[in-house]
Design an enzyme around this catalytic site. Structure first.
Site, short mmCIF file in Angstrom:
data_model
loop_
_atom_site.label_atom_id
_atom_site.label_comp_id
_atom_site.label_asym_id
_atom_site.label_seq_id
_atom_site.Cartn_x
_atom_site.Cartn_y
_atom_site.Cartn_z
N LYS A 107 5.99 -4.06 9.65
CA LYS A 107 5.87 -2.60 9.60
C LYS A 107 7.25 -2.00 9.44
CE LYS A 107 2.62 0.52 9.81
NZ LYS A 107 1.22 0.37 9.38
N LYS A 112 -4.67 -7.50 12.69
CA LYS A 112 -5.60 -7.15 11.60
C LYS A 112 -5.74 -8.30 10.62
CE LYS A 112 -4.44 -2.29 11.61
NZ LYS A 112 -4.19 -1.03 10.92
N SER A 122 -4.85 -4.16 0.07
CA SER A 122 -3.44 -4.45 -0.26
C SER A 122 -3.29 -5.94 -0.59
CB SER A 122 -2.54 -4.12 0.93
OG SER A 122 -2.07 -2.81 0.83
N THR A 125 -8.91 2.12 3.31
CA THR A 125 -9.00 2.21 4.78
C THR A 125 -10.29 2.91 5.17
OG1 THR A 125 -6.61 2.22 4.92
CG2 THR A 125 -7.79 3.01 6.86
P1 NAD Z 1 -1.93 10.90 6.57
O1 NAD Z 1 -0.50 11.25 6.75
O2 NAD Z 1 -2.49 10.85 5.20
O3 NAD Z 1 -2.83 11.94 7.43
C1 NAD Z 1 -2.65 12.17 8.80
C2 NAD Z 1 -3.58 13.30 9.21
O4 NAD Z 1 -3.48 13.47 10.64
C3 NAD Z 1 -3.22 14.67 8.60
O5 NAD Z 1 -4.38 15.43 8.39
C4 NAD Z 1 -2.36 15.32 9.72
O6 NAD Z 1 -2.38 16.76 9.65
C5 NAD Z 1 -3.13 14.83 10.93
N1 NAD Z 1 -2.31 14.86 12.16
C6 NAD Z 1 -1.01 14.56 12.30
N2 NAD Z 1 -0.63 14.75 13.60
C7 NAD Z 1 -1.74 15.14 14.27
C8 NAD Z 1 -2.02 15.49 15.61
N3 NAD Z 1 -1.06 15.45 16.54
N4 NAD Z 1 -3.28 15.85 15.94
C9 NAD Z 1 -4.26 15.89 15.01
N5 NAD Z 1 -4.06 15.59 13.71
C10 NAD Z 1 -2.82 15.22 13.35
O7 NAD Z 1 -2.11 9.52 7.34
P2 NAD Z 1 -3.23 8.41 7.10
O8 NAD Z 1 -2.72 7.45 6.11
O9 NAD Z 1 -4.55 9.06 6.91
O10 NAD Z 1 -3.17 7.68 8.52
C11 NAD Z 1 -3.86 8.20 9.65
C12 NAD Z 1 -3.94 7.09 10.69
O11 NAD Z 1 -4.63 5.97 10.12
C13 NAD Z 1 -2.59 6.56 11.18
O12 NAD Z 1 -2.70 6.17 12.53
C14 NAD Z 1 -2.38 5.33 10.31
O13 NAD Z 1 -1.49 4.40 10.90
C15 NAD Z 1 -3.80 4.82 10.24
N6 NAD Z 1 -4.01 3.91 9.12
C16 NAD Z 1 -3.85 4.35 7.83
C17 NAD Z 1 -4.02 3.44 6.79
C18 NAD Z 1 -3.93 3.86 5.34
O14 NAD Z 1 -4.12 3.00 4.47
N7 NAD Z 1 -3.67 5.13 5.05
C19 NAD Z 1 -4.35 2.10 7.07
C20 NAD Z 1 -4.52 1.71 8.40
C21 NAD Z 1 -4.33 2.64 9.42
#
Ligand code: NAD
Length: 426
Positions: free
Chosen positions: A118, A106, A360, A202
């Site tokens: 990480k 990234k 970030s 994001t």
């Molecule tokens: P979060 O914890 O805020 O939300 C995760 C969501 O996914 C929740 O609604 C949860 O209920 C749902 N979930 C969990 N397990 C699941 C499953 N098996 N099936 C369907 N839904 C499920 O997390 P986030 O920060 O929104 O991150 C989500 C994804 O985005 C991750 O892969 C994370 O690595 C990626 N990501 C997040 C960021 C960030 O800044 N938050 C940045 C880059 C990538």
């Protein structure tokens, strides 16, 4: 050619779901396409540093529980390593390693002066009290304090971690360091040196990629049918942004199931009812499964939850024109090939979800210079960075005749490989 219908052995199946193995496979292909020798892959296939820690925490019932945590630093040829800390029961050493490689990619794609890092702790924060979470967050920082810091490795939020957890971690590091050190971590609350726009960064980055992708497919966001898996930080802000731009969000889901309305869901109402862990579907009776949700007919599908959701089992049933991966690793390599053969435009995770690390980076720059930017300035800078990243990946895909994932890996590894070469490492 005769189709091979032999079912995969359990080992082959688990290899395909092994995010570290599949990441290494595609890094190797990207380096070969760029003409780098084998030793560059040998350097980049694993993190240069990996720390496993055991963190004792006094629980509310006065017992002591020992948690396992990890910090991976993939490569620091370009600059300090950077990446989030995940609190989840399924965190593993392999997953943290793969996530650190993705962070390097990234940073390369959006041209930030970082390598990837990480962290993760095996725990379920949904079952822990506020006080126990504070103890765990502080204990993690004490355990990894020697290898992190504003010029070494800068943590941030990820799944199930938030600005409050970043604040405790920053406070703990500042105590160890004996002076206030906001640049140690990003994703902090604004009053502690956090950046405007970080919480929704994001999703904003994903929105910018969607704006570019629809142009390539001749679709308009206004009126487009959108399905989003995951309603946490990434998914819920994204649903709001797309809903506000006139798209019809017809499906959303969380860990417990999905909601579907062909006329478009009431996103503002769902946001109001959602809890801090991104759960909302438990409040409704008429839910669909996450599997059904992924196969809904739509223009834009956004996996924004967890890994390995689109596999060779369901890739042929995906009914979308564009897939934009907000989550890390939601699609296996086999599924990527099937989707590409079906002419579905897939914007890969290492590009689409780079908005978080970009803001970030802006937060870290503001902390280092002690001068802070407005929300408009952040948005403008993010827009420039993401559009440039998207176009350089798209251009590579077109000119090298490869899919967007391989193109993104090619763009992402190049700067790191060059930096390592100039340093005389390889
Ligand atoms: P979060 O914890 O805020 O939300 C995760 C969501 O996914 C929740 O609604 C949860 O209920 C749902 N979930 C969990 N397990 C699941 C499953 N098996 N099936 C369907 N839904 C499920 O997390 P986030 O920060 O929104 O991150 C989500 C994804 O985005 C991750 O892969 C994370 O690595 C990626 N990501 C997040 C960021 C960030 O800044 N938050 C940045 C880059 C990538």
């Amino acid at each position: 050619m005769v189709a091979d219908n032999t079912p995969d052995s359990p080992n082959e199946q688990s290899d395909k779901m092994d995010v570290l193995k599949s990441t290494q496979t595609i890094v190797k292909i990207a380096l070969e396409k760029l003409g780098y020798p084998e030793e560059v892959f040998e350097l980049l296939k694993e993190p240069v540093r990996m720390m496993t820690v055991r963190i004792p925490v006094r629980m509310d019932d006065d017992s002591i529980k020992i948690f396992t945590g990890y910090r991976a630093q993939h490569n620091d040829a370009v600059g300090p390593t950077k990446g989030g800390v995940r609190f989840h029961p399924k965190v593993s050493e392999k997953e943290v390693k793969a996530l650190s490689i993705w962070m390097s990619l990234k940073a390369g794609i959006v041209d930030l002066p970082y390598g990837g890092g990480k962290g993760g702790i095996v725990c379920d924060p949904r079952e822990m009290s506020f006080r126990e979470l504070e103890g765990l967050s502080r204990g993690y920082v004490r355990a990894i304090s020697q290898i992190v810091g504003p010029t070494k490795d800068i943590p941030a939020p990820d799944v199930f971690t938030n600005p409050q957890i970043m604040a405790w971690m920053m406070d703990e590091y500042s105590r160890i360091d004996e002076f206030n050190n906001p640049g140690f971590i990003t994703g902090k609350p604004i009053v502690l040196g956090g950046s405007h726009g970080r919480e929704s960064a994001t999703a904003k980055g994903v929105t910018i990629c969607i704006d570019e992708a629809v142009k390539k497919k001749g679709i308009k966001v206004k009126g487009a049918r959108v399905v989003i898996q995951g309603f946490g930080n990434a998914g819920s802000f994204l649903a709001k942004f797309l809903h506000d731009s006139g798209a019809k969000v017809v499906g959303i889901s969380d860990a417990y199931g999905g909601l579907y309305d062909p006329d478009g869901l009431d996103i503002d109402y769902l946001l109001d009812r959602r809890d801090s862990f991104g759960t909302v579907t438990k409040l409704f009776n008429n839910t669909i499964t996450n599997e059904e949700l992924l196969e809904l007919k739509c223009d834009i599908l956004v996996p924004a939850a967890v890994e390995n959701q689109i596999t060779e089992k369901n890739a042929n049933k995906i009914n979308a024109s564009i897939i934009v991966e907000a989550a890390n690793g939601p699609t296996t390599l086999e599924a990527t090939k099937i989707l590409s053969d079906r002419d579905i435009l897939l914007v890969p995770d290492v590009l689409a979800s780079a908005g978080g690390v970009t803001v970030s980076y802006f937060e870290w720059v503001q902390n280092n210079q002690g001068f802070y930017w407005s929300e408009e300035e952040i948005e403008d800078k993010l827009h420039k960075v993401m559009t440039k990243g998207f176009n350089s990946v798209y251009h590579t895909a077109e000119t090298r005749r490869v899919d967007m994932r391989l193109a993104a890996y090619m763009v992402g590894v190049r700067k790191m490989a060059e930096a390592a070469r100039f340093r005389g490492w390889i």
